[in-house]
Design an enzyme around this catalytic site. Structure first.
Site, PDB file in Angstrom:
ATOM      1  N   TRP A   1      25.060   2.409   0.698  1.00  0.00           N
ATOM      2  CA  TRP A   1      24.721   3.172  -0.511  1.00  0.00           C
ATOM      3  C   TRP A   1      25.687   2.908  -1.664  1.00  0.00           C
ATOM      4  O   TRP A   1      25.504   3.443  -2.762  1.00  0.00           O
ATOM      5  CB  TRP A   1      24.683   4.677  -0.191  1.00  0.00           C
ATOM      6  CG  TRP A   1      23.483   5.092   0.600  1.00  0.00           C
ATOM      7  CD1 TRP A   1      22.388   4.328   0.904  1.00  0.00           C
ATOM      8  CD2 TRP A   1      23.245   6.380   1.191  1.00  0.00           C
ATOM      9  NE1 TRP A   1      21.491   5.056   1.630  1.00  0.00           N
ATOM     10  CE2 TRP A   1      21.987   6.325   1.835  1.00  0.00           C
ATOM     11  CE3 TRP A   1      23.972   7.573   1.239  1.00  0.00           C
ATOM     12  CZ2 TRP A   1      21.455   7.418   2.506  1.00  0.00           C
ATOM     13  CZ3 TRP A   1      23.438   8.663   1.913  1.00  0.00           C
ATOM     14  CH2 TRP A   1      22.188   8.586   2.535  1.00  0.00           C
ATOM     15  N   LYS A   2      26.736   2.170  -1.385  1.00  0.00           N
ATOM     16  CA  LYS A   2      27.737   1.853  -2.431  1.00  0.00           C
ATOM     17  C   LYS A   2      28.184   3.157  -3.107  1.00  0.00           C
ATOM     18  O   LYS A   2      28.215   4.198  -2.475  1.00  0.00           O
ATOM     19  CB  LYS A   2      27.169   0.819  -3.409  1.00  0.00           C
ATOM     20  CG  LYS A   2      26.594  -0.399  -2.667  1.00  0.00           C
ATOM     21  CD  LYS A   2      26.300  -1.575  -3.554  1.00  0.00           C
ATOM     22  CE  LYS A   2      25.780  -2.720  -2.672  1.00  0.00           C
ATOM     23  NZ  LYS A   2      25.565  -3.955  -3.414  1.00  0.00           N
TER      24      LYS A   2
ATOM     25  N   HIS B   1      33.635  -6.502   1.659  1.00  0.00           N
ATOM     26  CA  HIS B   1      32.457  -6.735   0.804  1.00  0.00           C
ATOM     27  C   HIS B   1      32.902  -7.447  -0.482  1.00  0.00           C
ATOM     28  O   HIS B   1      33.985  -7.162  -1.003  1.00  0.00           O
ATOM     29  CB  HIS B   1      31.797  -5.384   0.479  1.00  0.00           C
ATOM     30  CG  HIS B   1      30.440  -5.526  -0.134  1.00  0.00           C
ATOM     31  ND1 HIS B   1      30.274  -5.908  -1.448  1.00  0.00           N
ATOM     32  CD2 HIS B   1      29.201  -5.360   0.380  1.00  0.00           C
ATOM     33  CE1 HIS B   1      28.970  -5.970  -1.703  1.00  0.00           C
ATOM     34  NE2 HIS B   1      28.295  -5.641  -0.616  1.00  0.00           N
TER      35      HIS B   1
ATOM     36  N   GLU C   1      26.752 -12.533   3.146  1.00  0.00           N
ATOM     37  CA  GLU C   1      26.290 -11.906   1.907  1.00  0.00           C
ATOM     38  C   GLU C   1      26.601 -12.798   0.707  1.00  0.00           C
ATOM     39  O   GLU C   1      27.655 -12.637   0.075  1.00  0.00           O
ATOM     40  CB  GLU C   1      27.009 -10.567   1.722  1.00  0.00           C
ATOM     41  CG  GLU C   1      26.648  -9.517   2.738  1.00  0.00           C
ATOM     42  CD  GLU C   1      26.359  -8.205   2.036  1.00  0.00           C
ATOM     43  OE1 GLU C   1      25.400  -7.532   2.416  1.00  0.00           O
ATOM     44  OE2 GLU C   1      27.081  -7.874   1.071  1.00  0.00           O
TER      45      GLU C   1
ATOM     46  N   SER D   1      19.650  -8.475  -1.530  1.00  0.00           N
ATOM     47  CA  SER D   1      18.278  -8.287  -2.042  1.00  0.00           C
ATOM     48  C   SER D   1      17.212  -8.247  -0.952  1.00  0.00           C
ATOM     49  O   SER D   1      16.080  -8.690  -1.162  1.00  0.00           O
ATOM     50  CB  SER D   1      17.935  -9.364  -3.087  1.00  0.00           C
ATOM     51  OG  SER D   1      18.760  -9.210  -4.221  1.00  0.00           O
TER      52      SER D   1
END
Ligand code: PGA
Length: 220
Positions: free
Chosen positions: A10-11, A98, A147, A184
């Site tokens: 959810w960042k 990340h 990622e 995405s």
């Protein structure tokens, strides 16, 4: 069959009360779903972890919790840091390295290595992100998520052939047999990735924010 991980990142979105609304909707709309071959991990902001933990327990939802970051220090005089021990009270997983942390907070390979070590001390399951096949992966990492930066938040996911190529290289350099992809992924393109060899799951940002979209994605 190995269970696939579906990780909702959810960042820096959703307050605790918004997180609870999401869980309520997820609970209502997932009653007929079969989660046998899936592990669903939701990673809210630190401030929502405690409320989510209580809600998931009270409603017996098929969701595990994760954090999006962890301090490289153990608990102590580190103002503003959230240590692995604090996370472990509520969550079982943690995302480490990340690209948004590398870019915005200048995290280095050494930080990633130290964070994995701290997380493992508290028995957290670590999801380490790499941007390409050459990315740094500490030996003790539990999961590796590929990622590519160009695919994150852009609506342009990497193509399955290239993901297969990257997984293949990662497989030969690490000896691991299962990898996660993020960038995405949504409820419309998810099926295109499912047949990539060594596919272990998804790290989903934008498409995880709406519970109905996320459930659509899970149901494919
Ligand atoms: P996205 O984010 O699904 O919004 O591209 C993925 C991620 O950064 O983990």
């Amino acid at each position: 069959m190995e269970k696939k991980l579906y990780i909702a990142n959810w960042k820096s979105h959703k307050t605790a009360s918004q997180a609870l609304e999401w869980l309520e909707s997820f609970g209502k709309n997932s009653q007929k779903m079969d989660f046998k071959n899936k592990i669903v991990v939701v990673c809210p902001a630190f401030t929502a972890l405690s409320a989510c933990f209580s809600y998931i327990k009270a409603h017996n939802l098929p969701i595990l919790l994760g954090a999006q970051n962890v301090s490289k220090f153990s608990e102590g005089a580190y103002t503003g840091e959230v240590a692995a021990r604090h996370i472990r009270e509520f969550a079982e997983f943690v995302i480490i390295g990340h690209s948004e942390r590398r870019t915005n907070f200048l995290e280095t390979d050494k930080d990633v290595e130290e964070k994995v070590a701290r997380a493992k001390q508290e028995r957290l399951r670590t999801i380490v992100c790499v941007q390409d096949e050459k990315g740094f992966i500490p030996k003790d990492s539990d999961y590796v998520a590929y990622e590519p930066v160009a695919a994150i938040g852009t609506g342009n996911p990497d193509n399955p052939d290239n993901i297969q190529r990257v997984f293949h290289v990662l497989r030969s350099t690490t000896g691991r047999t299962s990898f996660i992809y993020g960038g995405s992924v949504d409820d419309e393109n998810i099926t295109s990735f499912l047949n990539v060899p060594h596919f272990g799951g998804f790290l989903v940002g934008g498409a995880s924010l709406d519970p109905v979209t996320f459930l659509n994605l899970l149901s494919q």
